[in-house]
Design a protein around this motif. Sequence first.
Motif, PDB file in Angstrom:
ATOM      1  N   ALA A 610      39.771   2.864  32.122  1.00  0.00           N
ATOM      2  CA  ALA A 610      40.283   2.840  32.041  1.00  0.00           C
ATOM      3  C   ALA A 610      40.824   2.696  33.518  1.00  0.00           C
ATOM      4  O   ALA A 610      39.929   2.286  34.748  1.00  0.00           O
ATOM      5  N   ASP A 614      46.045   6.596  33.836  1.00  0.00           N
ATOM      6  CA  ASP A 614      46.065   5.662  32.433  1.00  0.00           C
ATOM      7  C   ASP A 614      46.433   6.984  31.496  1.00  0.00           C
ATOM      8  O   ASP A 614      45.882   7.690  32.143  1.00  0.00           O
ATOM      9  N   VAL A 616      45.626   8.717  28.519  1.00  0.00           N
ATOM     10  CA  VAL A 616      44.636   8.312  27.233  1.00  0.00           C
ATOM     11  C   VAL A 616      44.297   9.435  26.208  1.00  0.00           C
ATOM     12  O   VAL A 616      44.736  10.473  26.023  1.00  0.00           O
ATOM     13  N   VAL A 617      44.117   9.352  25.333  1.00  0.00           N
ATOM     14  CA  VAL A 617      43.793  10.635  24.268  1.00  0.00           C
ATOM     15  C   VAL A 617      42.028  10.972  23.806  1.00  0.00           C
ATOM     16  O   VAL A 617      40.961  10.123  24.793  1.00  0.00           O
ATOM     17  N   LYS A 618      42.319  11.821  23.396  1.00  0.00           N
ATOM     18  CA  LYS A 618      41.280  12.446  23.218  1.00  0.00           C
ATOM     19  C   LYS A 618      40.088  12.035  22.183  1.00  0.00           C
ATOM     20  O   LYS A 618      40.260  10.418  21.554  1.00  0.00           O
ATOM     21  N   GLY A 619      38.627  11.029  22.637  1.00  0.00           N
ATOM     22  CA  GLY A 619      38.190  10.333  21.617  1.00  0.00           C
ATOM     23  C   GLY A 619      37.939   8.604  22.696  1.00  0.00           C
ATOM     24  O   GLY A 619      37.413   8.450  21.771  1.00  0.00           O
ATOM     25  N   GLN A 620      39.147   8.383  23.722  1.00  0.00           N
ATOM     26  CA  GLN A 620      39.454   7.502  23.885  1.00  0.00           C
ATOM     27  C   GLN A 620      38.497   6.972  24.446  1.00  0.00           C
ATOM     28  O   GLN A 620      37.114   7.866  25.740  1.00  0.00           O
ATOM     29  N   SER A 621      37.553   6.243  24.910  1.00  0.00           N
ATOM     30  CA  SER A 621      36.340   5.661  25.344  1.00  0.00           C
ATOM     31  C   SER A 621      36.952   4.837  26.557  1.00  0.00           C
ATOM     32  O   SER A 621      37.466   4.164  26.689  1.00  0.00           O
ATOM     33  N   LEU A 622      36.235   5.298  27.467  1.00  0.00           N
ATOM     34  CA  LEU A 622      36.492   5.127  29.287  1.00  0.00           C
ATOM     35  C   LEU A 622      35.379   4.756  30.338  1.00  0.00           C
ATOM     36  O   LEU A 622      36.052   3.683  30.762  1.00  0.00           O
ATOM     37  N   LYS A 635      33.344   8.566  25.730  1.00  0.00           N
ATOM     38  CA  LYS A 635      34.221   9.232  25.498  1.00  0.00           C
ATOM     39  C   LYS A 635      35.136  10.597  25.994  1.00  0.00           C
ATOM     40  O   LYS A 635      34.800  11.076  26.766  1.00  0.00           O
ATOM     41  N   SER A 636      36.615  10.324  25.777  1.00  0.00           N
ATOM     42  CA  SER A 636      37.245  11.770  26.887  1.00  0.00           C
ATOM     43  C   SER A 636      37.157  12.579  25.950  1.00  0.00           C
ATOM     44  O   SER A 636      37.179  12.609  24.907  1.00  0.00           O
ATOM     45  N   CYS A 639      42.897  15.017  25.748  1.00  0.00           N
ATOM     46  CA  CYS A 639      44.561  13.929  25.550  1.00  0.00           C
ATOM     47  C   CYS A 639      44.638  14.696  27.663  1.00  0.00           C
ATOM     48  O   CYS A 639      45.087  15.340  27.696  1.00  0.00           O
TER      49      CYS A 639
END
Length: 670
Positions: A610, A614, A616-622, A635-636, A639
């Motif tokens: 990222a 950016d 980002v949403v919850k569960g997105q790998s950063l 992960k985030s 959100c």
Amino acid sequence: MSLKCTFSKVLIANRGEIAVRVIRTAKSLGFKTVAVYSEADENAPHVIAADEAVCIGGAAVGDSYLAIHKIIDAAKLTGADAIHPGYGFLSENADFAHVCEKASIEFIGPPAEAITLMGSKRLSKIAMIKAEVPCIPGYEGEAQDEATLIDEAKRIGFPIMIKASAGGGGRGMRLVHQASELSEQIKTARSEAENAFGSGELILEKAVIQPRHIEIQVFADKHGNVVYLGERDCSIQRRHQKVVEEAPSPFVDDELRARMGKAACQAAKSCNYVGAGTVEFLVDADKNFYFLEMNTRLQVEHPVTELVTGTDLVAWQLNVASGAELPLTQEQITISGHAIEVRLYAEDPRQNFMPQTGPIKRWEPAQGDGIRIDSGISTGQTITPHYDPMLAKVIAYGSNREEARRRLVRAIEDSTLLGVTVNSEFLSNIIQHDRFIEGEATTAFIEEDFGQDASMTVNPPDNLATALTGILLYNRRHVDAGYSQVLNGWQNSNPTPWPYELRCGESVLEIALEQAGNNFVVTEDKGPDQPPVTVELSVIQQTEDQLVFIYNGVRQRCNYLTGGDDIYLKIGSGYHHYTDLTHEEAVSEDAAGSGKIIASMDGAIIDVLAEIGDRVVKGQSLVVLEAMKMEHPLKSDVCGTVESIQVQAGSQVKIRQLLVTITPDGEQDH
């Protein structure tokens, strides 16, 4: 037994428990010993155990334990005229064996040609078919194009196993049940094999469903003698990695043992083998067995064979390398009793077996009849992200399988390791499972019979452990007398509850403690929608590392350690870690949903996924963190919008270090 002495000082090109174990036997035989170590292992037990030691580079294995020229230089510097490679690292590296030979250093292992042959699943299988060793029907040809592999798979029939020819540890391996999956699985297996081993060569084999994984210990000398020392059952595995090993196998009878032993010796003779080796087989329910691979080194699980045969396999290695004939003939080798081994790992089974790092605050291995602990760790040592997370091997021997199993349960429960999360409860629960007790576990055991075990699932904090933590905090604050006193007869009393706030994992707990004499009542507030939980117990005695108490009418004990705001407890085979938040002024940065992404362990950042600004949403790998040979996506937890990034690819980070900050949705305007 004839013996031509060819060396007098042995360098151990390894670390951890196997280095300590080799040093112990080498010293007992009168050899001088040399350890090599990385900068991260400066004060490791194997360094201290050796007569001499040489630092060979940085913490990364490529800079130290895999640096062939540095190891050879260390041997020349110290005058070591033999090298024992242990297992892992360079133990099955034919180039290393060649370099040792050119430098006139005895490589304590098989000839380089045998290592090369057995290091290729394709070439070794061709050789085994020629040697009339039973092999799984499959394809091991030179043509590696996808069309050929698909045609051969259809010829063999499904289900089918794709395997990396140069592979091991489950990498480059795929189980395919139908033709429609084949093309994609070939691509992914080849890609994984190329990344892991530098070779995309594949073989195909008919899948043997729910087999036993049985391996035969073989030994050969330089005079053409080859024997086998029984079998080990290694069926209980996770992701093709062995978890429990035992000898003899509860599945193997005398007739099957003889047939497998003969085949294993044929395999060794076919490649002019010398030293310790293991021929691995898959065995189906009808006791048909098939060659899997040959490991051209000492195995992690060799202690169980030593215990049931009364041998020291490292001593055999050293003497055979010195020119001695094997000390026993096949007829003289007997199996007596039973031995079982488990591997103690710094990992968290409740978090998908994520490797753990950090300081070992206390290590007290169990002792007792029939118990053997092989370890390479010590109190005060730091577990780093640079090496395999195996810390020790816990082994038990008994006159029969059930006695060995009971002793192993005790050995796991009586061994204490505080400071780093380990897999003790996972191991203890496996060997107490009915299917294991009955001797019926196959390679499908963990997936099919054990997958929902409590040791592998995230559970709420243990109520008893929470109460004991509160008592330890209270006693530390309120008891001025020495720890060794018996607490009966305390005069101080607490008419009003003492509040504490604790963190256990991701949970923040609020408890209140009331004390009268040696009786305690600890109440945990579960929130407005749930009734509080109350634990009542009596404390009998507290020493500097153990608490004795009565709970539900049963006198018990727990081992503990306190340091700063951290409290570590061990009750049975279960470990618990709490942090005292009572006097914290601010909310912890890594609280759930905070937008603060922290490092889950020490390691290296290999990718940042990222950029600042950016969405980002919850569960997105950063961020992708690499530690202990594994990749861990972070992960985030909300959100929102990326506010700051504190790392980049290549950064070395510490556990709980802040990596990324996210402004949650709804807070941008505040």
